[in-house]
Enzyme design. Structure first.
Site, mmCIF file in Angstrom:
data_model
loop_
_atom_site.group_PDB
_atom_site.id
_atom_site.type_symbol
_atom_site.label_atom_id
_atom_site.label_comp_id
_atom_site.label_asym_id
_atom_site.label_seq_id
_atom_site.Cartn_x
_atom_site.Cartn_y
_atom_site.Cartn_z
ATOM 1 N N HIS A 83 -6.237 -7.151 -0.556
ATOM 2 C CA HIS A 83 -6.765 -5.663 -0.804
ATOM 3 C C HIS A 83 -5.432 -5.371 -1.555
ATOM 4 O O HIS A 83 -4.385 -6.378 -2.174
ATOM 5 C CB HIS A 83 -6.077 -5.009 -0.045
ATOM 6 N N HIS A 140 1.041 -1.607 -0.367
ATOM 7 C CA HIS A 140 0.160 0.224 0.112
ATOM 8 C C HIS A 140 0.638 1.218 -0.557
ATOM 9 O O HIS A 140 0.190 2.044 -0.209
ATOM 10 C CB HIS A 140 -0.663 0.338 1.022
ATOM 11 N N ASP A 167 -4.139 -12.343 3.653
ATOM 12 C CA ASP A 167 -5.707 -12.488 3.651
ATOM 13 C C ASP A 167 -7.126 -12.891 2.896
ATOM 14 O O ASP A 167 -8.191 -12.342 3.179
ATOM 15 C CB ASP A 167 -5.506 -11.034 4.174
ATOM 16 N N ASP A 225 -2.458 -10.607 -2.674
ATOM 17 C CA ASP A 225 -3.607 -9.714 -1.143
ATOM 18 C C ASP A 225 -4.810 -9.891 -1.485
ATOM 19 O O ASP A 225 -4.892 -9.186 -2.742
ATOM 20 C CB ASP A 225 -2.867 -8.384 -0.656
#
Length: 610
Positions: A431, A395, A518, A429
């Site tokens: 996200h 990120h 995740d 991931d």
């Protein structure tokens, strides 16, 4: 210290520099080489369709990037065999074992590709033909070396006959069967001989002569010359299989636990690393490697220098055990930032739940060191590497942090690899990797692919849409595959298939995986249902790309299943990768290709192997 690097193209600056050094070696070792011979090295890498074989250039480099030797391997994909066209050490390193290192690397590559055999040419050692005693001893020395690998001349054919009366510049066609017991059948051998002569020497030899030489291989199976130089019976040298011996390079950010935010609800906790390590140790697949320091210059090629400096200075200024969070986000007045470090935090952060404290900088910096070292060991005998790090990084954009991420470790490693070829980054991931997308959004040499929860529902909410495909030179080099909040494992597999197809189309030389676990069932930050069997299956499919691969740990926060899922992914990755897949050599250089017009009555004079 030397490393062997494979070069597949002449695009990156490092590859172009290596090619220039290879040309210099050819000029020095082969004074009769023509300009077109020198140019052909690059042309073969650039246009495999034209030459009808895939070329792989191996270079041995020292710590300063100087090329000390090279080998050119031709992969005849339609016949599933390889032909070693060139191998030579630099003049000043002749006798230093470079030839042996290169030949073993070539054998390892042929084995990894699952090819039938390795063919090459070697000067004859017949004293009735070679009257120059110095040259005769050199030829005998070469053949003595190759006998150690059970690589021997193929008997009873016209390959080593003279092109014209009195010609003594003759070559055997050699074969290295890589220790396999299967006989070499005539039907394959004739196709191989025809392909070598047509594709390499079609301009120099008539079709009828090519057919005559190919047909002269009449034995079925082919007969190899008995060993001439072994003093006693010995087992042939096996293929090195370097990566299989060493396993997966494992780099652990051992100082990660100093980064521990004890605020309630902060799920990026230190226990994540030992939870994974405990399961990985059960596999015996991994070899622990100590990380090396990454220079700030590489870090600042990926992140804005002012951001890197701020992050370091702000962390160092904070008192122990103190965490600070942004309280203002002055997006409309970025030209006049506050002088106060805490007030300035909002200039460099995208959310309100990713704090700074004294240990963020050393922990994040250690993660970068692990990732870049993982990229480097892909040139040092490993095909797979895993940087088990925290904090995560995907990120972190060029000049801002957020989402528990401060420095984009995977992006820095990809930037390093991009100096040696085309790189694909696959973000798995839950996200979206908004930071990685931001960093490479306008670059054509790095493909970014992300499978993630669809925005705006899933963090980071503002990025990861399907229509974000790149900008400028990078148009088409960014692929987002956003998926709904609720999916099945089959839906995920379909998205992964699309991602892998795009990576294949891109023609990546290296793969960086931003591994988020995740996506697992019951992860507190995700909503997808993947179980250990799914991670194993998906890892197998990624491994089947058979690319040099670096995996960098990102998210994954359900510690009860975190290690189990990581273990399953790497077991699948290893199996998928391998499913497709010293004594020094004499150092006399290879003779350049013959430039005379051929005559009827023999094979062309080719570039042999020494």
């Amino acid at each position: 210290m030397f490393r062997i690097r494979k070069i597949h193209d002449a695009v990156s600056p490092a590859n172009r520099d290596a090619l220039e050094q290879v040309r210099a070696i050819i000029r020095a070792q082969f004074p009769r080489a023509r300009d077109e011979d020198l140019d052909k090295v690059e042309q073969q890498l650039r246009d495999p369709l034209h030459f009808r074989y895939r070329s792989i250039l191996f270079v041995v480099e020292n710590a300063r990037g100087l090329v000390r030797g090279f080998a050119m391997l031709l992969h005849l994909t339609d016949l599933n065999v390889a032909f070693l066209e060139l191998i030579s050490a630099a003049p000043e390193t002749t006798g230093g074992g470079i030839g042996g290192v290169l030949y073993e690397a070539v054998r390892e590559e042929v084995e990894a590709l699952g090819l039938h055999a390795l063919f090459f040419e070697c000067s004859v050692d017949d004293p009735n033909v070679i009257v120059d005693q110095v040259l005769l001893r050199q030829n005998q020395s070469r053949l003595r070396f190759y006998e150690r690998y059970d690589a021997r001349p193929i008997l009873n054919n016209a390959y080593d006959s003279p092109v014209f009366p009195g010609d003594t510049d003759l070559y055997y066609l050699m074969v290295d069967r890589l220790g396999r017991p299967q006989p070499l059948r005539r039907v394959l051998l004739r196709k191989v001989v025809s392909a070598i002569l047509e594709r390499k020497y079609g301009k120099l030899i008539a079709e009828a002569e090519i057919a005559r030489i190919a047909q002269s291989f009449a034995d079925d199976p082919a007969q190899l010359r008995a060993p001439q130089y072994a003093r006693r019976a010995t087992e042939p040298v096996p293929v090195r299989r370097t990566d299989a011996d060493k396993g997966i390079a494992l780099l652990v950010n051992s100082g990660h636990d100093i980064h521990h935010v004890r605020d309630r609800g902060y799920v990026e906790v230190p226990v994540r690393i030992p939870a994974i390590l405990d399961e990985l140790q059960k596999t015996r697949l991994f070899s622990r490697i100590e990380p090396r320091h990454t220079p700030d210059s590489l870090l600042k090629r990926v992140h804005a220098p002012d951001y890197v400096d701020y992050l370091r200075e702000a962390c160092e200024s904070l008192a122990p055990k103190k965490s600070i969070y942004p309280i203002i986000f002055p997006v409309r007045n970025q030209t006049r930032p506050p002088r106060d470090l805490e007030l300035r935090l909002g200039y460099y952060c995208t959310d309100t739940f990713t704090p700074l404290h004294r240990n963020v900088w050393p922990a994040a910096r250690g993660a970068v060191d692990c990732a870049v070292t993982g990229a480097r060991v892909l040139f040092e005998g490993f095909h797979l590497a895993y940087a088990l790090v925290r904090p995560p990084g995907h990120h972190a954009e060029r000049r801002v942090f957020g989402g528990f991420c401060y420095l984009n470790s995977a992006a820095v490693a990809a930037a390093y690899l991009s100096g040696f070829g085309r790189v694909a980054i696959l973000d798995l991931d839950f996200h979206h990797g908004n930071g990685t997308q931001d960093i490479f959004y306008e670059r054509a040499d790095v493909l970014t692919v992300s499978i993630h929860g669809a925005p705006p529902a899933a963090y980071p909410h503002f990025a990861g849409f399907a229509d974000e495909t790149g900008a400028g030179a990078g148009v088409g080099a960014n692929l987002n595959l956003p998926l709904p909040e609720r999916i099945t494992a089959e839906t995920y597999r379909q998205a992964l298939s699309q991602a892998l197809r795009r990576i294949g189309e891109f023609g990546a030389n290296y793969l960086v995986i931003a591994l988020g676990l995740d996506t697992a069932k019951a992860d507190p930050t995700g909503s997808w249902p993947l179980a250990a069997a799914d991670f194993r299956s998906n890892g197998h499919r990624v491994g089947a790309l058979s690319l040099p691969t670096l995996v960098v740990q990102e998210g994954g926060y359900r510690t009860r299943t975190l290690g189990i899922n990581a273990r399953a992914f790497f077991e699948g990755l290893w199996q998928g990768h391998h499913a497709r897949l010293s004594h020094p050599a004499p150092e006399q250089p290879v003779a350049p290709s013959r430039t005379k017009e051929p005559r009827q009555g023999g094979a062309p004079k080719t570039t042999g192997v020494s």
